[in-house]
Design an enzyme around this catalytic site. Structure first.
Site: not given
Length: 225
Positions: A127, A145
């Site tokens: 991420k 997220d």
């Protein structure tokens, strides 16, 4: 998370994302940074922390240490003094100090633009690498997220049991020319409208295409509720 609806069609996904694009035309990261290095550090610090808390901590830290060399000289203990208000600050101070050493040794103090090199740095997962690639280097990388994971599953935009499945679903359904900015549109929408506990469907611009079965189309605080 409730049971996810069936996946949206590509046509519906395009309409959904277009509605968000019109709602958030100037969307960008809410982290405050001046260069790829500051962005990288900020994203590492933002795990399980709000952007607001990260910005508050990094304001003075970046003035003191705006690059890998000066941050490495600050050291783990010095970094820790700036970020104690952020969750997991001990581990994050360790990772940022090590990350700076790695940037100096492996990349001449520059932040690499490719996923493999980024993910090899301390404290950097998929991420974080995706955010840096997207925001700093203009890549179409989709960082998933908690907000984007929730929207992908709740709305049917990209259902998945894990973040990689949601990421792959988003990449498959969102038109390529909209993929990079859609990262910001989705985060802002999840943060301020499609909230975790009570999605505010009554003010969602994309509710027409959303497949969430429990929409509340009237504000419960209004007289019409």
């Amino acid at each position: 998370m409730t049971d996810a609806p069936k996946p949206m069609s590509k046509a519906a996904a395009k309409a959904f994302i277009t509605a968000l694009a019109n709602e958030y035309p100037n969307a960008e990261s809410e982290l405050v940074f001046r260069n790829p290095f500051e962005l990288l550090v900020s994203v590492v610090l933002s795990a399980q922390a709000t952007d607001k808390s990260v910005n508050k901590a990094t304001k003075d830290m970046f003035e003191r240490a705006p690059d890998p060399q000066s941050m490495a000289e600050l050291g783990e203990a010095g970094i820790a003094q700036y970020i104690k208000a952020i969750g997991l600050w001990r581990a994050k101070a360790h990772n940022v100090a090590l990350l700076c050493d790695q940037l100096l040794v492996r990349h001449d103090g520059q932040v690499p633009a490719d996923r493999k090199s980024l993910e090899a740095l301390a404290g950097v997962g998929r991420k974080t690498a995706s955010v840096v690639m997207n925001v700093a280097f203009g890549s179409d990388a989709m960082a998933v997220d908690t907000h984007i994971f929730r929207i992908g599953n709740r709305t049917g935009l990209a259902p998945g049991k894990n973040v990689r499945q949601v990421e792959d679903g988003l990449v498959a359904r969102i038109p390529k020319d909209m993929l990079r900015p859609s990262h910001h549109w989705l985060i802002l929408h999840g943060r301020y409208v499609c909230k975790a506990r009570t999605p505010e469907c009554w003010r969602c611009p994309a509710t027409k295409w959303c497949l969430y079965p429990n929409k509340r189309l009237v504000d419960p605080k209004s007289k019409a509720a």
